[in-house]
Design a protein around this motif. Structure first.
Motif, PDB file in Angstrom:
ATOM      1  N   GLU A   9      -5.730   3.149  -2.077  1.00  0.00           N
ATOM      2  CA  GLU A   9      -5.813   3.694  -0.720  1.00  0.00           C
ATOM      3  C   GLU A   9      -7.018   3.161   0.050  1.00  0.00           C
ATOM      4  OE1 GLU A   9      -3.618   5.633   0.969  1.00  0.00           O
ATOM      5  OE2 GLU A   9      -2.329   5.245  -0.744  1.00  0.00           O
ATOM      6  N   ASN A  10      -8.098   2.797  -0.663  1.00  0.00           N
ATOM      7  CA  ASN A  10      -9.292   2.331   0.039  1.00  0.00           C
ATOM      8  C   ASN A  10      -9.241   0.848   0.390  1.00  0.00           C
ATOM      9  OD1 ASN A  10      -9.518   1.426  -2.567  1.00  0.00           O
ATOM     10  ND2 ASN A  10     -11.652   1.995  -2.836  1.00  0.00           N
TER      11      ASN A  10
ATOM     12  N   GLY B  50       2.241   2.086  -3.334  1.00  0.00           N
ATOM     13  CA  GLY B  50       1.242   2.485  -4.315  1.00  0.00           C
ATOM     14  C   GLY B  50       0.745   1.344  -5.188  1.00  0.00           C
TER      15      GLY B  50
ATOM     16  N   LYS C 236       0.834  -1.205   0.000  1.00  0.00           N
ATOM     17  CA  LYS C 236       0.000   0.000   0.000  1.00  0.00           C
ATOM     18  C   LYS C 236       0.870   1.257   0.000  1.00  0.00           C
ATOM     19  CE  LYS C 236      -4.276   1.424   2.220  1.00  0.00           C
ATOM     20  NZ  LYS C 236      -5.208   1.142   3.306  1.00  0.00           N
ATOM     21  N   GLN C 237       1.979   1.221   0.750  1.00  0.00           N
ATOM     22  CA  GLN C 237       2.903   2.363   0.782  1.00  0.00           C
ATOM     23  C   GLN C 237       3.563   2.586  -0.565  1.00  0.00           C
ATOM     24  OE1 GLN C 237       5.756   1.670   3.869  1.00  0.00           O
ATOM     25  NE2 GLN C 237       4.339   2.212   5.524  1.00  0.00           N
TER      26      GLN C 237
END
Length: 137
Positions: free
Chosen positions: A111-112, A107, A104-105
């Motif tokens: 984000e959801n 990318g 997630k960091q």
């Protein structure tokens, strides 16, 4: 009657595969692969996964992972897409919570995406409100 010779059967004697404390290299998706979140476990090594491109797929856990890597609802997995069947896929790898946070960091995940929760990242279903009274007899 035979006497018990120890503590457990052949599975105990075989030894346990303890690789939990070990850090492994983070695996990113390649062409023909996608990240997905497990929506529902179906049994027989199958599950329903919602990939992060928005498609719900029936995924099959590969034989090397079965009974060794336990996949649960809400887990982030790497799936291999099939050329001939878009609605089906194969689970290649399960990410633990730390690896999913790293993805997630970087990318790789939107984000959801919810990590470490049983809720999925998809559109919120409207909850049904059960406001009614029960008459006593």
């Amino acid at each position: 009657m035979p006497k018990n010779k120890g503590k457990g059967g052949k599975n105990r004697r075989r030894g346990k595969n303890e690789t939990e404390g070990e850090k492994r290299e983070l695996v990113f998706k390649e062409e023909g692969q996608d990240y997905a979140q497990v929506i529902k476990m179906l049994g027989s090594g199958r599950l329903e996964a919602l990939s992060f491109d928005g498609v719900k797929r029936l995924a099959h856990i590969r034989g090397k992972m079965r009974k060794k890597v336990w996949v649960n609802q809400g887990d982030i997995v790497l799936i291999s897409l099939r050329d001939f069947q878009d609605e089906k896929a194969d689970v290649i790898l399960k990410y633990n919570a730390d690896e999913a946070r790293l993805l997630k960091q970087y990318g790789e995940l939107p984000e959801n995406a919810k990590i470490n929760e049983t809720d999925t990242f998809g559109p919120e279903d409207e909850e049904v409100d059960f406001d009614f009274e029960i008459d006593e007899i």
